[in-house]
Write a protein that holds these residues in place. Structure first.
Motif, PDB file in Angstrom:
ATOM      1  N   GLY A 137     -29.912   2.315 -48.593  1.00 53.67           N
ATOM      2  CA  GLY A 137     -29.279   3.061 -47.515  1.00 53.67           C
ATOM      3  C   GLY A 137     -28.001   2.435 -47.011  1.00 53.67           C
ATOM      4  N   ASP A 138     -27.386   1.567 -47.812  1.00 57.93           N
ATOM      5  CA  ASP A 138     -26.164   0.861 -47.375  1.00 57.93           C
ATOM      6  C   ASP A 138     -26.366   0.225 -46.003  1.00 57.93           C
ATOM      7  OD1 ASP A 138     -24.746   1.524 -49.683  1.00 57.93           O
ATOM      8  OD2 ASP A 138     -24.068   3.434 -48.856  1.00 57.93           O
ATOM      9  N   LEU A 139     -27.514  -0.426 -45.846  1.00 56.82           N
ATOM     10  CA  LEU A 139     -27.861  -1.028 -44.554  1.00 56.82           C
ATOM     11  C   LEU A 139     -26.877  -2.122 -44.150  1.00 56.82           C
ATOM     12  CD1 LEU A 139     -29.824  -1.240 -42.185  1.00 56.82           C
ATOM     13  CD2 LEU A 139     -31.265  -2.737 -43.606  1.00 56.82           C
ATOM     14  N   ILE A 140     -26.373  -2.868 -45.128  1.00 55.27           N
ATOM     15  CA  ILE A 140     -25.445  -3.967 -44.870  1.00 55.27           C
ATOM     16  C   ILE A 140     -24.071  -3.602 -45.435  1.00 55.27           C
ATOM     17  CG2 ILE A 140     -24.940  -6.391 -45.373  1.00 55.27           C
ATOM     18  CD1 ILE A 140     -27.958  -6.843 -45.589  1.00 55.27           C
TER      19      ILE A 140
ATOM     20  N   GLU B 200     -21.657 -13.210 -40.471  1.00 59.09           N
ATOM     21  CA  GLU B 200     -20.373 -12.571 -40.804  1.00 59.09           C
ATOM     22  C   GLU B 200     -20.563 -11.462 -41.831  1.00 59.09           C
ATOM     23  OE1 GLU B 200     -17.404 -16.409 -40.031  1.00 59.09           O
ATOM     24  OE2 GLU B 200     -18.042 -15.893 -42.063  1.00 59.09           O
ATOM     25  N   ALA B 201     -21.438 -11.700 -42.804  1.00 60.21           N
ATOM     26  CA  ALA B 201     -21.705 -10.679 -43.816  1.00 60.21           C
ATOM     27  C   ALA B 201     -22.416  -9.480 -43.205  1.00 60.21           C
ATOM     28  CB  ALA B 201     -22.526 -11.271 -44.952  1.00 60.21           C
ATOM     29  N   LEU B 202     -23.391  -9.731 -42.343  1.00 62.74           N
ATOM     30  CA  LEU B 202     -24.132  -8.646 -41.700  1.00 62.74           C
ATOM     31  C   LEU B 202     -23.213  -7.764 -40.865  1.00 62.74           C
ATOM     32  CD1 LEU B 202     -27.315 -10.594 -40.533  1.00 62.74           C
ATOM     33  CD2 LEU B 202     -27.252  -8.822 -42.288  1.00 62.74           C
ATOM     34  N   PHE B 203     -22.232  -8.380 -40.217  1.00 62.06           N
ATOM     35  CA  PHE B 203     -21.336  -7.647 -39.331  1.00 62.06           C
ATOM     36  C   PHE B 203     -20.080  -7.136 -40.055  1.00 62.06           C
ATOM     37  CE2 PHE B 203     -24.164  -9.282 -36.293  1.00 62.06           C
ATOM     38  CZ  PHE B 203     -23.959  -8.652 -35.078  1.00 62.06           C
ATOM     39  N   GLY B 204     -20.026  -7.327 -41.368  1.00 65.67           N
ATOM     40  CA  GLY B 204     -18.909  -6.802 -42.135  1.00 65.67           C
ATOM     41  C   GLY B 204     -17.610  -7.545 -41.940  1.00 65.67           C
ATOM     42  N   GLU B 205     -17.685  -8.819 -41.556  1.00 64.86           N
ATOM     43  CA  GLU B 205     -16.471  -9.586 -41.284  1.00 64.86           C
ATOM     44  C   GLU B 205     -15.926 -10.302 -42.507  1.00 64.86           C
ATOM     45  OE1 GLU B 205     -17.777 -10.504 -36.654  1.00 64.86           O
ATOM     46  OE2 GLU B 205     -17.522 -12.146 -38.072  1.00 64.86           O
ATOM     47  N   ILE B 206     -16.735 -10.436 -43.543  1.00 70.47           N
ATOM     48  CA  ILE B 206     -16.270 -11.065 -44.778  1.00 70.47           C
ATOM     49  C   ILE B 206     -16.677 -10.187 -45.965  1.00 70.47           C
ATOM     50  CG2 ILE B 206     -16.343 -13.437 -43.902  1.00 70.47           C
ATOM     51  CD1 ILE B 206     -19.032 -13.778 -45.352  1.00 70.47           C
ATOM     52  N   ASP B 207     -15.926 -10.304 -47.039  1.00 65.74           N
ATOM     53  CA  ASP B 207     -16.339  -9.643 -48.276  1.00 65.74           C
ATOM     54  C   ASP B 207     -17.628 -10.290 -48.774  1.00 65.74           C
ATOM     55  OD1 ASP B 207     -14.020  -8.152 -48.160  1.00 65.74           O
ATOM     56  OD2 ASP B 207     -12.930  -9.435 -49.575  1.00 65.74           O
TER      57      ASP B 207
ATOM     58  N   GLY C 245     -26.824 -13.024 -62.453  1.00 65.50           N
ATOM     59  CA  GLY C 245     -25.485 -12.460 -62.414  1.00 65.50           C
ATOM     60  C   GLY C 245     -25.339 -11.222 -61.569  1.00 65.50           C
ATOM     61  N   GLU C 246     -26.464 -10.646 -61.094  1.00 66.03           N
ATOM     62  CA  GLU C 246     -26.363  -9.444 -60.281  1.00 66.03           C
ATOM     63  C   GLU C 246     -25.870  -9.784 -58.876  1.00 66.03           C
ATOM     64  OE1 GLU C 246     -29.973  -7.237 -60.178  1.00 66.03           O
ATOM     65  OE2 GLU C 246     -29.917  -6.716 -62.309  1.00 66.03           O
ATOM     66  N   GLY C 247     -25.287  -8.797 -58.219  1.00 57.38           N
ATOM     67  CA  GLY C 247     -24.805  -8.959 -56.859  1.00 57.38           C
ATOM     68  C   GLY C 247     -24.015  -7.735 -56.457  1.00 57.38           C
ATOM     69  N   ILE C 248     -24.393  -7.107 -55.359  1.00 58.72           N
ATOM     70  CA  ILE C 248     -23.708  -5.907 -54.880  1.00 58.72           C
ATOM     71  C   ILE C 248     -22.451  -6.338 -54.130  1.00 58.72           C
ATOM     72  CG2 ILE C 248     -23.911  -3.846 -53.432  1.00 58.72           C
ATOM     73  CD1 ILE C 248     -26.969  -4.055 -53.863  1.00 58.72           C
ATOM     74  N   GLN C 249     -21.316  -5.838 -54.546  1.00 54.80           N
ATOM     75  CA  GLN C 249     -20.037  -6.227 -53.942  1.00 54.80           C
ATOM     76  C   GLN C 249     -19.700  -5.276 -52.789  1.00 54.80           C
ATOM     77  OE1 GLN C 249     -18.512  -9.166 -55.744  1.00 54.80           O
ATOM     78  NE2 GLN C 249     -20.707  -8.926 -56.125  1.00 54.80           N
ATOM     79  N   VAL C 250     -19.424  -5.856 -51.623  1.00 57.05           N
ATOM     80  CA  VAL C 250     -19.126  -5.053 -50.437  1.00 57.05           C
ATOM     81  C   VAL C 250     -17.883  -5.608 -49.767  1.00 57.05           C
ATOM     82  CG1 VAL C 250     -19.948  -4.253 -48.192  1.00 57.05           C
ATOM     83  CG2 VAL C 250     -21.560  -4.506 -50.083  1.00 57.05           C
ATOM     84  N   ARG C 251     -16.946  -4.759 -49.465  1.00 58.40           N
ATOM     85  CA  ARG C 251     -15.727  -5.177 -48.780  1.00 58.40           C
ATOM     86  C   ARG C 251     -15.977  -5.313 -47.285  1.00 58.40           C
ATOM     87  NH1 ARG C 251     -11.598  -7.255 -51.393  1.00 58.40           N
ATOM     88  NH2 ARG C 251     -10.165  -6.379 -49.857  1.00 58.40           N
ATOM     89  N   ALA C 252     -15.247  -6.215 -46.642  1.00 58.00           N
ATOM     90  CA  ALA C 252     -15.348  -6.387 -45.197  1.00 58.00           C
ATOM     91  C   ALA C 252     -14.922  -5.100 -44.498  1.00 58.00           C
ATOM     92  CB  ALA C 252     -14.482  -7.548 -44.738  1.00 58.00           C
ATOM     93  N   THR C 253     -15.608  -4.788 -43.404  1.00 61.59           N
ATOM     94  CA  THR C 253     -15.311  -3.568 -42.656  1.00 61.59           C
ATOM     95  C   THR C 253     -14.792  -3.838 -41.262  1.00 61.59           C
ATOM     96  OG1 THR C 253     -17.609  -3.464 -41.879  1.00 61.59           O
ATOM     97  CG2 THR C 253     -17.072  -2.269 -43.902  1.00 61.59           C
TER      98      THR C 253
END
Length: 348
Positions: A170-173, A307-314, A330-338
């Motif tokens: 659900g794109d929780l983070i 910082e990751a939870l609050f979208g402050e860092i990639d 090697g897996e890892g979901i990439q999320v940009r800072a918001t």
């Protein structure tokens, strides 16, 4: 050659002074019942001869189960030196270990030359750091060296880059509404300092959010009462400080904490589990909605998790291990800072 050895090759090339052994089985290199710490094929043939390491080889604690369950203290001390170790760390009985080494030299099992090689290596290491000139540490100056702003900034950068998002239902983070989430910090010891930075950083950003600190000494009833006090939560963020215990021989959280996590999962609300330390914790709670791993429980990692939870860092980490049945190497979901980093963070 592709996975385990490259970090050691790089460290040796960079001039690392010391390498610690592990009491693990490496069947490709040594008999499976012989810990690497006691294996000449690993410490001498591989580390010394093939990888070319010239520095100090230090054993991990010899009182740990990986050694103590299969070898006596005396035998382990002698075997470690035979294998190529220079320093014997934390034998259960130091006097017994010393007597065993002396006896091994006297009966010819260990040569005097072998002992002298390690003595020279240890004295050379002491000389490199100037112990013959300055034996005592200026306590007042420690902070200038190990806690400088430059070192703290670098540590924070490393911690931030390590954060890895393994699952994100659900794109929780990052959290869309962090003020409406409930934050649950779980530690093994009520007197531990773990989790304090995590809580401080949460309260800087979401001062009205519900935060609960739980520890393994709490009874099941006390944990249930604490969870009931977290009302009207749109989601739960569980910061779990669980480590792999070499002494206890187990992986996971102690006491009734696992049941508390299951209670939160059963609530029907999304649960994000943040593993501060042990990346395999997901195996114990496969039903969580999201899973974030920091691979460390030091303060910079606590801050990076927030910082990751609050979208402050990639979020850009990749798993350096596999989590059997749940995630691959090697897996890892990439999320940009918001969000912009808040000025309240002193490390930024």
């Amino acid at each position: 050659e592709r996975l385990e050895l490259p970090p050691f090759r790089a460290a040796i090339e960079a001039g690392v002074d010391s390498i610690m052994t592990a009491h693990i089985a490496v069947p490709a290199l040594a008999p499976p019942d012989l810990p690497a710490t006691l294996s000449p094929a690993i410490l001498t043939d591989l580390l010394r001869n093939e990888l070319g390491f010239k520095g100090l080889v230090v054993t991990d604690a010899l009182e740990m189960g990986g050694i103590a369950k299969g070898f006596s203290g005396a035998e382990a001390a002698v075997r470690a030196l035979e294998a190529g170790a220079d320093c014997l760390l934390m034998p259960a009985d130091p006097d017994l270990a010393l007597r065993a080494v002396v006896a091994a030299v006297e009966n010819g099992r260990l040569t005097r030359r072998r002992i002298q090689e390690s003595v020279v290596a240890i004295l050379s290491a002491k000389e490199r750091v100037g112990l013959e000139r300055k034996r005592l540490v200026d306590l007042e100056a420690i902070g200038d060296v190990v806690d400088s702003p430059e070192a703290s900034e670098r540590a924070q950068e490393i911690a931030g880059r390590a954060v890895t998002l393994v699952r994100n239902g659900g794109d929780l983070i990052p959290l869309a509404a962090p003020e409406r989430a409930c934050y649950v910090v779980m530690v093994e010891n009520r007197y531990s300092s773990e989790g304090q930075v995590f809580v401080q950083e949460i309260r800087k950003r979401a001062p009205r959010a519900a935060v609960a600190s739980l520890d393994a000494s709490m009874s099941g009833d006390a944990l249930e009462e604490a969870i009931r006090g977290l009302a009207a939560c749109q989601s739960y963020i569980v910061a779990a400080f669980a480590a792999v215990s070499a002494y206890r021989g187990s992986v996971g959280m102690a006491g009734e904490l696992p049941r508390a996590v299951e209670t939160l999962v059963a609530s029907g609300q999304p649960v994000a589990l943040v593993a501060l330390g042990n990346p395999y914790l997901l195996r114990s709670f496969p039903g969580v909605t999201a899973y974030l791993a920091t691979f460390s429980n030091v303060p910079p990692s606590e801050r990076a998790a927030v910082e990751a939870l609050f979208g402050e860092i990639d979020i850009r980490g990749h798993l350096p291990v596999s989590i059997p049945g749940l995630a691959n190497y090697g897996e890892g979901i990439q999320v940009r800072a918001t969000r912009a980093v808040q000025a309240a963070n002193p490390a930024r």
